[in-house]
Each structure stands twice: as C-alpha cells, then as structure tokens.
Design an enzyme around this catalytic site. Sequence first.
Site, short mmCIF file in Angstrom:
data_model
loop_
_atom_site.label_atom_id
_atom_site.label_comp_id
_atom_site.label_asym_id
_atom_site.label_seq_id
_atom_site.Cartn_x
_atom_site.Cartn_y
_atom_site.Cartn_z
N ASP A 156 -5.04 8.64 -29.36
CA ASP A 156 -6.39 8.29 -28.94
C ASP A 156 -6.34 6.99 -28.14
OD1 ASP A 156 -7.14 10.40 -30.54
OD2 ASP A 156 -7.80 9.13 -32.20
N ASP A 158 -8.13 3.47 -28.18
CA ASP A 158 -8.98 2.58 -28.98
C ASP A 158 -9.38 1.38 -28.14
OD1 ASP A 158 -8.81 4.05 -31.45
OD2 ASP A 158 -6.75 3.34 -31.61
#
Length: 231
Positions: A156, A158
């Site tokens: 992901d 962040d």
Amino acid sequence: MRVCATPPFSAEAIDPADTSRAESARWRAHDLLRVLRLPRTHEEPEWVRAAFARAPWAVVRRARGADGFVAVGVRGAERDQRFGTWLHHQDIESFCSPEELIHRQPQAGRSTLPPFVALALLRDMPSALRDVTWGPTGSTGFELATGLPTLSATSDLDLLIRLPERCEPALIHALANTLAHAATRANTRVDAQVETPAGGVALAELAAEKPRVLVRANDGPRFLADPWQPS
C-alpha cells in the site's frame, strides 16, 4: 510494534508538563532517523542486528520519553518484523520528514511499483493536497529515505497529512477523494493519517464524519469528538 524494549529510564524521569502533541517534539512521529548506534536490549529479536546493519535507520513512533530520548521503531525484512526501542539524541546522525520525501525518486527500475505510481500521481496532479503539508510514510517512505528495496507489487501507499488547524469538512472530503482517485489509477491502496494537535487520526474516519475518532497520541490512543480542541 510487535515487540518493545523496556525504556532506559524510569517513569519518574518523564516530565509531567510535557505535552503529547506531535508538533512539540524535536522529532515527530513518522520521521526517519539515520542512526549512529543502536543500543542492545535483552528484548530485541534475533533479526534486529542484521536489519540495522542493512539499513541503519529507525522510524519515530508515538510514546512519551524522558528528556534526551526518542521512541523509535526498527524495521526488519518481513512485514511482521517490527521492534520498538529507544534512542538517545546523541545516537542520531540525521533525519528526514515525510514531506521531504515527496520529490525523491525511486531507485532505477522501481518507479513502476504501484505505491510509487500513486505517489507520482498525487505529487503531480492538481488537487486539495496542494493546500496542505504531506508526504509518504510506511514502506514507501522508508525506501525513499534509505534506498533499500522495501516495497513489493502488493504494498500500500501510506501518507501523512499535517492539519495543525481545524479545516472545513469539504477539505477532508476533497483529500479523501483525491487519494481514492490515485489509488484506482495506480491499482493500489492509499491510506492517510492526519496529524492534528491531539495526535494522528485516519483520514477515512474524519471523512466518515464519525461522532468520535480514534486519536493516536504520544501517551496512548483515545477516542475524541474533536482532535483540534485543545485538551
């Protein structure tokens, strides 16, 4: 953190007048520190020394410490390899904040990884991010700071967004929509934590307009109705 070291100071050494606001510290949560020396502790896992030799960096974590100490996290090669410990200020060589990493370029051949694609989209597209201070954290920030391959194709992105002053709900929704658009285009997930005077709050919780949100502060998490209201 999966494992945390015992603080090298007593609880009485912590100044009770110290606030837990992130903005008050010399180093703030999510800052990356280049470390000269990592003190050994009996709680540290076996992988810590090899990880530190590979990348002598640590990430500032949220915890109150005695004067001269900062709480940090050491990252290992695996996702579950996280170790919380403490550094004395004299053991820190340099640091960089998430916002300093926005314009750093990935190593050759790494820019097509989805988190880097999403970061480039967010950096270059006109959006509500132009009105705030922000930058990458997590694996993306760690790789940009250290040059060590940390991301994978399934990682992901962040982010940290600094909102030291109360803003209109329209800005929160605009930020959430911007991140969702970049995530779709890059085929990844983009998560953001908003830094408020009370601590860190998930952007998704603010966008959902919940009556109370989970605030992560230096003295522990708590639910608050208004993270911009002075305590």
